[in-house]
Design an enzyme around this catalytic site. Structure first.
Site, short mmCIF file in Angstrom:
data_model
loop_
_atom_site.label_atom_id
_atom_site.label_comp_id
_atom_site.label_asym_id
_atom_site.label_seq_id
_atom_site.Cartn_x
_atom_site.Cartn_y
_atom_site.Cartn_z
N HIS A 21 -107.26 6.20 -113.90
CA HIS A 21 -106.69 5.52 -112.74
C HIS A 21 -107.05 4.03 -112.76
O HIS A 21 -107.66 3.51 -111.81
CB HIS A 21 -107.17 6.17 -111.44
N ALA B 7 -98.18 6.84 -111.01
CA ALA B 7 -97.93 6.89 -109.57
C ALA B 7 -99.11 7.50 -108.83
O ALA B 7 -100.02 6.79 -108.40
CB ALA B 7 -96.64 7.67 -109.30
N ARG B 8 -99.11 8.80 -108.68
CA ARG B 8 -100.18 9.52 -108.02
C ARG B 8 -100.27 10.92 -108.62
O ARG B 8 -99.26 11.48 -109.05
CB ARG B 8 -99.94 9.65 -106.50
N GLU C 244 -107.98 14.35 -108.94
CA GLU C 244 -108.87 13.42 -109.63
C GLU C 244 -110.08 13.07 -108.76
O GLU C 244 -109.96 13.06 -107.52
CB GLU C 244 -108.12 12.15 -110.04
#
Length: 328
Positions: free
Chosen positions: A288, A240-241, A270
């Site tokens: 990612h 997700a995040r 990140e």
């Protein structure tokens, strides 16, 4: 002097995307590997009416005040937590994102990351590469079952539904989910999924996959308290995040084997990664890349370009986040 609108592409993108935009605008590009600070971004946006962004470029009230000519920010992503939509709307700046074009590719990766986590693929590869494999044994890197197990999904949007379908129809998994709002019965049936409360999701899932959008309301929604409610044999996968998971608490839980393993494609802060996550063996880490196929990344960038072209030349947008700006 050119009279065409000027835009900025804030990250390096495919040449085809640049060429498409150059047919309509004066385009300032960005060299490979280059990122801008907030101040540098504001400076580069002077005189620009549009910007193509990624999740790393923050568009907030401070930036908008420094860039009064800006009319649109087109994100190459589904998520848009880098946008302060309230401030953008107040300033009359449109935000767009890239939904749909990456759904299936990201769902593929999410399921693959969950499987790699469950079956200890990274851990066993490191073992092999280090020359430690001297003999076979019955329990050598024995992991968790995927087929027939219980898949829990937190966040049941398009990507979550894609993962649910893969689990239910491809691997005969029992699928449970929790979401801000329950899906309609037909969608639940198509996904083979059952709605449960958060407590049941944490307690029952053999493999918990996070697919919810980030907002301050869900910051660290998975922390030490929530991890303690999971099965010690369970896995946690986050596509997700960053910020949805308390990475420090997760690293400690992994080290103490309070859950079996984790798979992470996103991280708080990140591209920095919490150093403790780099020292525990039972975690799969990827940078990612859930939507990273050439076809999909091209489609994402082209959709962002199409939003810029449509809005700045015709006053419309394909995937607006704050359409009231257009109507206003």
């Amino acid at each position: 002097m050119s009279t065409r609108p000027a835009i900025l592409i804030a990250r390096d993108v495919f040449p085809e995307v640049v060429e498409r935009l150059q047919a309509h605008f004066d385009v300032e590009t960005t060299a490979p590997g280059v990122t801008r600070t907030a101040q540098e971004l504001a400076q580069s946006l002077q005189g620009k009416v549009g910007v193509m962004t990624t999740g790393g470029e923050r568009v907030d009230a401070t930036l908008l005040a420094a860039c009064p000519q800006l009319k649109i920010a087109a994100n190459i992503a589904v998520g848009y937590n880098n946008f302060d939509l309230e401030a953008m709307t107040a300033s009359g700046v449109l935000g767009t994102n890239t939904p749909n074009v990456l759904t299936e590719t990201t769902a593929d990766f999410g399921f693959a990351l969950m499987m790699a986590t469950a079956r200890r693929m990274t851990e066993s590869e490191h073992f092999l590469r280090a020359g430690q494999w001297k003999q076979w044994s019955l329990d050598l890197f024995a992991g968790a079952e995927v087929h027939g197990s219980t898949l829990g999904i937190l966040g049941m949007g398009r990507i979550g539904q894609g993962i649910a379908r893969r689990g239910a129809h491809g691997f005969d998994m029992k699928v449970i989910y929790h979401n801000r709002s329950r899906l309609d019965a037909a969608t639940e049936a198509a996904c083979g999924a059952r709605y449960v409360g958060m407590e049941e999701l944490l307690a029952q899932a053999d493999h918990l996959v996070l697919v919810l959008p980030y907002s301050p309301a869900v910051h660290h929604i998975i922390g030490a308290t929530e991890i303690a409610k999971m099965k010690p044999t369970a896995t946690l996968t986050n596509i997700a995040r960053g910020g949805i998971v308390d990475d420090a608490a997760l690293a400690l839980a992994l080290r103490e084997r309070r859950i079996a393993a984790a798979g992470l494609d996103v991280f708080e802060g990140e591209p920095a990664v919490h150093p403790d996550l780099l020292t525990v063996p039972n975690v799969v880490l990827t940078p990612h890349i859930a939507s990273a196929t050439l076809k999909t990344r091209m489609a994402m960038a082209m959709l962002a370009a199409d939003n810029l072209i449509a809005y700045l030349t015709e006053g419309r947008a394909l995937t607006p986040l704050n359409p009231q700006v257009i109507r206003g």
